[in-house]
Scaffold this active site. Structure first.
Site, mmCIF file in Angstrom:
data_model
loop_
_atom_site.group_PDB
_atom_site.id
_atom_site.type_symbol
_atom_site.label_atom_id
_atom_site.label_comp_id
_atom_site.label_asym_id
_atom_site.label_seq_id
_atom_site.Cartn_x
_atom_site.Cartn_y
_atom_site.Cartn_z
ATOM 1 N N ASP A 74 10.547 -8.881 4.817
ATOM 2 C CA ASP A 74 11.623 -7.843 5.121
ATOM 3 C C ASP A 74 10.788 -6.523 5.762
ATOM 4 O O ASP A 74 9.802 -6.522 5.891
ATOM 5 C CB ASP A 74 12.214 -7.328 3.768
ATOM 6 C CG ASP A 74 11.189 -7.014 2.749
ATOM 7 O OD1 ASP A 74 10.134 -6.416 3.003
ATOM 8 O OD2 ASP A 74 11.422 -7.318 1.549
ATOM 9 N N ASP A 76 10.954 -2.304 5.999
ATOM 10 C CA ASP A 76 11.219 -1.060 5.144
ATOM 11 C C ASP A 76 10.962 0.141 6.184
ATOM 12 O O ASP A 76 10.059 0.062 7.084
ATOM 13 C CB ASP A 76 10.145 -0.924 3.951
ATOM 14 C CG ASP A 76 10.591 -1.969 2.882
ATOM 15 O OD1 ASP A 76 11.518 -2.329 2.891
ATOM 16 O OD2 ASP A 76 9.610 -2.356 2.066
ATOM 17 N N ASP A 158 0.222 3.389 -2.721
ATOM 18 C CA ASP A 158 -0.750 2.794 -3.443
ATOM 19 C C ASP A 158 -1.955 2.220 -2.950
ATOM 20 O O ASP A 158 -2.928 2.803 -3.564
ATOM 21 C CB ASP A 158 0.000 1.757 -4.374
ATOM 22 C CG ASP A 158 0.487 0.561 -3.642
ATOM 23 O OD1 ASP A 158 0.658 0.778 -2.481
ATOM 24 O OD2 ASP A 158 1.417 -0.296 -4.237
#
Length: 468
Positions: A74, A76, A158
């Site tokens: 996907d 983002d 992260d």
């Protein structure tokens, strides 16, 4: 492809910090990403937001995967526009989430997830910002809607390899955290202090393992060091969220390596406590059965075949079940009720840690129940079992048990042959079973007497159970 990227890009010298306010910029000639590899809908979202005066980039995993010549699952988008502003630009958009407010822009079946740049949480003014962000006493972030700049957004991501921003309009990559360096060196590295970042969200420990397994990277030593000690923090994560994470861990096609890393870092016992205990008590059998199940899952995924989480979870939990069944049988409970009671107890305990939905717990119990029924083949039982909708899963599970070294007296081979034969040949197999039982001195079933039971004086069945 990676050769092209790293031959033309000079890696900056690392000086302790893994994020910086001025990004390293890779022009189109310095990286292998081409617009044709990117979803046209993702490009459309970025372009429209930029035309409306906002900053917008493709971000994170899709950029990382394109650099590694992996097809992203996907795309983002990260933007300076707030969720409400994004929603105003797209009629096909929907704001979702509470913990992290996001916008899903729908294009038929494809969804482009769009998030506003976020900042690190302010220290010391939690009450003032309680409507935007909050942490619990261990430091875990409960809500995260503190918006910030592009630089802020990069710092709070992260891992370094996920802090990469790609602009499909200029075809430039912005690298704020030396992520390209870590991609080159096959490293999973947290941005910031590892202990603090894991305390903010303990699921990051599972994400580190997942990325390491998926990409065949090593977890950088400073990022790896606190995991074993902090693993118990997963006990504070909602059980429903952990279920989603477990599916991501084991259904990505790298389940065996994922399992090994989870065990090494002390995370497996936090997810499956009863199975981890079985791993200590009966290491060879438990490890082999779990590995065989995960290897089969990986093969099916790589072949494009469907995988049911129920079968996989049944295998992960099974090694903890037989001892519980035996315990109940020792108390005088018959085998099948003992299996059902032990299964109920084990699944209930597991659901406190990982919220397995009922649509999976029911098939798990049926697969296990079938293990007690498959040895019972006399008369018409074998054909009845063959017609059971759970027979195939139960039979496959029996073969899995045997593959781990469990002795079943050739039961798997028997059922394999039985499925291949004609009706008359099957009758012979059942007859052979009866003959073997007779030869072994097995007690024969007493024939029911033809004499009718005496009835009550009025013949009303007052002595029968139904009349009591």
């Amino acid at each position: 492809m990676l050769k092209k990227l790293f031959k033309s890009f000079r890696t900056p010298t690392l000086r302790g910090k893994h994020s910086h306010s001025t990004p390293e910029v890779l022009g189109s000639s310095q990286h292998p990403i081409e617009r044709g590899e990117i979803s046209r809908y993702a490009i459309s979202v970025v372009e429209r937001l930029q035309q409306a005066g906002y900053q917008a980039y493709l971000v994170g995993g899709c950029v990382r995967d394109l650099l590694l010549d992996i097809e992203p699952k996907d795309f983002d988008v990260a933007t300076s526009a707030t969720p409400e502003q994004v929603r105003a630009e797209f009629r096909n958009a929907r704001v979702i989430g509470r913990r992290f407010k996001l916008v899903h822009v729908h294009f038929g079946r494809e969804i482009i997830e769009t998030a506003t740049f976020r900042a690190n949480h302010p220290e010391g003014d939690e009450e003032e910002n309680s409507n935007l962000s909050s942490r619990n006493e261990s430091g875990r972030i409960l809500r995260d809607n503190v918006y910030g700049s592009l630089e802020d957004d990069a710092q709070r991501r992260d891992f370094t390899i996920n802090a990469l921003y790609y602009d499909p309009v200029t075809e430039r990559i912005l690298d704020y955290a030396n992520g390209v360096h870590d991609i080159r060196n096959h490293l999973i590295r947290l941005i910031g202090d590892p202990t603090q970042r894991y305390q903010e969200d303990p699921v990051r420990m599972l994400r580190a393992v997942r990325f390491a397994a998926k990409l065949d990277f090593d977890i950088e030593k400073h990022s790896a060091a606190p995991i074993y000690k902090l693993a118990p923090l997963l006990g504070g994560i909602p059980a429903a969220r952990l279920f989603d994470e477990v599916l991501k861990l084991f259904l990505a096609g790298y389940a065996v390596y994922t399992y090994e890393l989870l065990v090494d870092y002390g995370l497996f016992g936090q997810l499956f406590p009863a199975s981890a205990e079985a791993l200590k008590l009966n290491p060879d059998y438990t490890d082999q059965l779990i590995r065989n199940a995960l290897d089969s899952t990986d093969q099916r995924i790589q072949q494009g075949k469907s995988v049911t989480p129920a079968f996989l979870l049944a295998a992960l939990l099974w090694p903890a079940l037989p001892a519980r069944v035996i315990k109940l049988q020792d108390r005088g409970m018959p085998p099948i009720p003992a299996m059902q009671e032990a299964a109920h107890e084990l699944i209930s305990e597991q659901c406190l840690r990982i919220a397995v939905p009922k649509r999976f717990t029911m098939p798990i119990r049926e697969i296990w129940d079938m293990q007690e029924r498959l040895p019972r083949r006399s008369g018409k039982r074998a054909d009845t079992l063959l017609e059971n909708p759970r027979f195939r899963a139960g039979y496959d599970f029996l073969l899995l048990r045997e593959s781990a070294g469990e002795q079943t007296g050739g039961l798997g081979d028997w059922w394999t042959r039985y499925q291949e034969l004609s009706d008359s040949e099957r009758r012979n197999m059942i007859r052979d079973l009866s003959n073997k039982d007779d030869a072994a001195g097995a007690p024969r079933k007493r024939k029911r007497s033809n004499n009718k039971r005496k009835r009550g004086p009025a013949g009303d069945g007052s002595n029968s159970a139904a009349g009591e």
